[in-house]
Design a protein around this motif. Structure first.
Motif, PDB file in Angstrom:
ATOM      1  N   ASP A   1       1.035  -1.164  -0.045  1.00 47.18           N
ATOM      2  CA  ASP A   1      -0.041  -0.008   0.316  1.00 47.18           C
ATOM      3  C   ASP A   1       1.043   0.664  -0.207  1.00 47.18           C
ATOM      4  O   ASP A   1       0.384   2.427  -0.865  1.00 47.18           O
ATOM      5  CB  ASP A   1      -0.911  -0.039   1.723  1.00 47.18           C
ATOM      6  CG  ASP A   1      -1.966  -0.747   1.119  1.00 47.18           C
ATOM      7  OD1 ASP A   1      -2.627  -1.767   0.135  1.00 47.18           O
ATOM      8  OD2 ASP A   1      -2.440  -1.525   2.292  1.00 47.18           O
ATOM      9  N   GLN A   2       1.966   1.090   0.841  1.00 50.51           N
ATOM     10  CA  GLN A   2       2.701   2.292   0.995  1.00 50.51           C
ATOM     11  C   GLN A   2       3.205   2.278  -0.738  1.00 50.51           C
ATOM     12  O   GLN A   2       3.692   3.514  -1.046  1.00 50.51           O
ATOM     13  CB  GLN A   2       4.016   2.308   1.668  1.00 50.51           C
ATOM     14  CG  GLN A   2       3.183   2.257   3.238  1.00 50.51           C
ATOM     15  CD  GLN A   2       2.838   4.014   3.834  1.00 50.51           C
ATOM     16  OE1 GLN A   2       2.868   5.169   2.723  1.00 50.51           O
ATOM     17  NE2 GLN A   2       2.841   4.172   4.809  1.00 50.51           N
ATOM     18  N   TRP A   3       4.069   0.990  -0.789  1.00 47.73           N
ATOM     19  CA  TRP A   3       4.667   1.900  -2.490  1.00 47.73           C
ATOM     20  C   TRP A   3       3.329   2.403  -3.337  1.00 47.73           C
ATOM     21  O   TRP A   3       3.928   3.073  -4.228  1.00 47.73           O
ATOM     22  CB  TRP A   3       4.848   0.218  -3.232  1.00 47.73           C
ATOM     23  CG  TRP A   3       6.660   0.309  -2.669  1.00 47.73           C
ATOM     24  CD1 TRP A   3       7.172  -0.220  -0.898  1.00 47.73           C
ATOM     25  CD2 TRP A   3       7.905   0.548  -3.253  1.00 47.73           C
ATOM     26  NE1 TRP A   3       8.439  -0.110  -1.241  1.00 47.73           N
ATOM     27  CE2 TRP A   3       8.787   0.137  -2.307  1.00 47.73           C
ATOM     28  CE3 TRP A   3       7.819   0.991  -4.649  1.00 47.73           C
ATOM     29  CZ2 TRP A   3      10.341   0.339  -2.527  1.00 47.73           C
ATOM     30  CZ3 TRP A   3       9.075   1.230  -4.909  1.00 47.73           C
ATOM     31  CH2 TRP A   3      10.513   1.167  -3.653  1.00 47.73           C
ATOM     32  N   LYS A   4       2.320   1.944  -3.443  1.00 49.51           N
ATOM     33  CA  LYS A   4       1.550   2.489  -4.252  1.00 49.51           C
ATOM     34  C   LYS A   4       0.996   3.883  -4.237  1.00 49.51           C
ATOM     35  O   LYS A   4       0.980   4.763  -5.069  1.00 49.51           O
ATOM     36  CB  LYS A   4      -0.190   1.190  -3.484  1.00 49.51           C
ATOM     37  CG  LYS A   4       0.066   0.073  -4.537  1.00 49.51           C
ATOM     38  CD  LYS A   4      -1.314  -0.551  -4.474  1.00 49.51           C
ATOM     39  CE  LYS A   4      -1.769  -2.018  -5.277  1.00 49.51           C
ATOM     40  NZ  LYS A   4      -3.093  -1.884  -4.187  1.00 49.51           N
ATOM     41  N   ALA A   5       0.980   4.209  -3.343  1.00 49.10           N
ATOM     42  CA  ALA A   5       0.621   5.465  -2.494  1.00 49.10           C
ATOM     43  C   ALA A   5       2.328   6.365  -2.842  1.00 49.10           C
ATOM     44  O   ALA A   5       1.731   8.094  -3.309  1.00 49.10           O
ATOM     45  CB  ALA A   5       0.452   5.433  -1.073  1.00 49.10           C
ATOM     46  N   ARG A   6       2.682   5.881  -3.091  1.00 42.74           N
ATOM     47  CA  ARG A   6       4.375   7.492  -3.177  1.00 42.74           C
ATOM     48  C   ARG A   6       4.759   6.938  -4.644  1.00 42.74           C
ATOM     49  O   ARG A   6       5.682   7.611  -5.058  1.00 42.74           O
ATOM     50  CB  ARG A   6       5.666   6.530  -1.765  1.00 42.74           C
ATOM     51  CG  ARG A   6       4.594   7.478  -0.840  1.00 42.74           C
ATOM     52  CD  ARG A   6       5.511   6.809   0.286  1.00 42.74           C
ATOM     53  NE  ARG A   6       4.655   6.753   2.351  1.00 42.74           N
ATOM     54  CZ  ARG A   6       5.513   6.655   2.931  1.00 42.74           C
ATOM     55  NH1 ARG A   6       6.794   6.211   2.698  1.00 42.74           N
ATOM     56  NH2 ARG A   6       4.712   7.227   4.346  1.00 42.74           N
ATOM     57  N   ASN A   7       4.068   5.723  -4.870  1.00 43.50           N
ATOM     58  CA  ASN A   7       4.561   5.626  -6.684  1.00 43.50           C
ATOM     59  C   ASN A   7       3.607   5.639  -7.417  1.00 43.50           C
ATOM     60  O   ASN A   7       3.164   4.097  -8.002  1.00 43.50           O
ATOM     61  CB  ASN A   7       6.128   4.496  -6.504  1.00 43.50           C
ATOM     62  CG  ASN A   7       6.864   4.246  -5.691  1.00 43.50           C
ATOM     63  OD1 ASN A   7       8.155   5.222  -5.813  1.00 43.50           O
ATOM     64  ND2 ASN A   7       6.822   4.436  -4.733  1.00 43.50           N
ATOM     65  N   SER A   8       3.568   6.871  -8.074  1.00 40.91           N
ATOM     66  CA  SER A   8       2.346   6.722  -9.124  1.00 40.91           C
ATOM     67  C   SER A   8       2.301   5.819  -9.750  1.00 40.91           C
ATOM     68  O   SER A   8       4.076   5.480 -10.642  1.00 40.91           O
ATOM     69  CB  SER A   8       1.919   8.165  -9.624  1.00 40.91           C
ATOM     70  OG  SER A   8       2.808   8.792 -10.489  1.00 40.91           O
TER      71      SER A   8
ATOM     72  N   ALA B   1       5.609   3.082   7.894  1.00 42.54           N
ATOM     73  CA  ALA B   1       4.934   4.801   6.894  1.00 42.54           C
ATOM     74  C   ALA B   1       6.108   5.610   7.171  1.00 42.54           C
ATOM     75  O   ALA B   1       5.373   7.247   7.052  1.00 42.54           O
ATOM     76  CB  ALA B   1       4.045   4.344   9.072  1.00 42.54           C
TER      77      ALA B   1
ATOM     78  N   LYS C   1      10.399   4.445  -1.137  1.00 48.42           N
ATOM     79  CA  LYS C   1      10.961   5.555  -2.126  1.00 48.42           C
ATOM     80  C   LYS C   1      11.663   4.921  -3.030  1.00 48.42           C
ATOM     81  O   LYS C   1      12.671   4.222  -2.688  1.00 48.42           O
ATOM     82  CB  LYS C   1      11.389   6.695  -1.611  1.00 48.42           C
ATOM     83  CG  LYS C   1      10.332   7.763  -1.208  1.00 48.42           C
ATOM     84  CD  LYS C   1      11.114   8.836  -0.424  1.00 48.42           C
ATOM     85  CE  LYS C   1      10.156   9.991   0.001  1.00 48.42           C
ATOM     86  NZ  LYS C   1      10.512  11.373   0.515  1.00 48.42           N
TER      87      LYS C   1
END
Length: 204
Positions: A26-33, A196, A202
């Motif tokens: 989920d973090q990778w999805k949120a931070r890497n379009s 988080a 990143k």
């Protein structure tokens, strides 16, 4: 960018690594379009363990079930080769990794594809990827308590991915999850804080 998400915990909704590996993705999805995610559940759709028939190279002589398994193994290898980031949920079972995860590793560690032998020694061919291992253990395995020697989970994973040429390997740990309910929650919370963190997930 392609992300491969691999789960191997057998406890379903009670699996700590499944919970945390999902948070990592989920973090990778949120931070890497533009991130493309491929998911493989090794508990619900396990790969067969290697046999002599798998290594024989004569697909025409295999029965239908084994042909299907060989094809699934080839698909797993293609997924791994296509991935820029690999997130692996890897609980410790009996001081090592789940057998389902070992079966997957046996399908991606392929001579001529992800490594080769040279006159100077083995050479990894899968470099350039980032691997994030989400690790959970019932207890604590470290030099201070004398149990580091029986940790065949994290050292093995670091070694095998390193053998394939991958040097960017990160561990997210939840330790002592079987010690008490309080310690389990603390371990999950601490891992969640690491996931988080602004510097996490990143792309290079």
């Amino acid at each position: 960018m392609n992300l491969l998400h691999v789960d191997s915990g057998i406890l379903g909704g009670n699996s700590v690594t499944r919970q945390l590996s999902a948070a990592v993705v989920d973090q990778w999805k949120a931070r890497n379009s533009g991130l493309t995610v491929t998911y493989r559940d090794l508990a619900s759709a396990p790969l067969g363990h290697l046999t002599a028939d798998h290594l024989g190279g004569n697909a025409a002589g295999l029965d239908a079930g084994l042909k299907k398994d060989v094809a699934a193994g080839a698909e797993a290898l293609d997924e791994f080769l296509a991935a820029d980031v690999v997130v692996v949920g890897a609980p410790m079972y009996n001081f090592s990794i789940p057998s389902q995860l070992k079966a997957w590793i046996d399908r991606i560690a392929v001579r001529g594809k992800t490594f080769r032998y040279t006159e100077k020694g083995p050479e990894g061919l899968a470099g350039g990827k980032k691997v994030i291992v989400v690790s959970s253990r019932g207890g604590f395995y470290n030099a201070e308590n004398g149990l580091a020697a029986i940790d065949h989970q994290e050292p093995y994973l670091r070694a095998v991915f390193g053998f394939l040429g991958i040097t960017d390997i990160e561990f997210v740990r939840a330790e002592g999850v079987a010690v008490s309910p309080e310690q389990k929650q603390k371990a999950i919370d601490d891992a969640g804080k690491a996931i988080a963190h602004p510097a996490f997930a990143k792309a290079a």
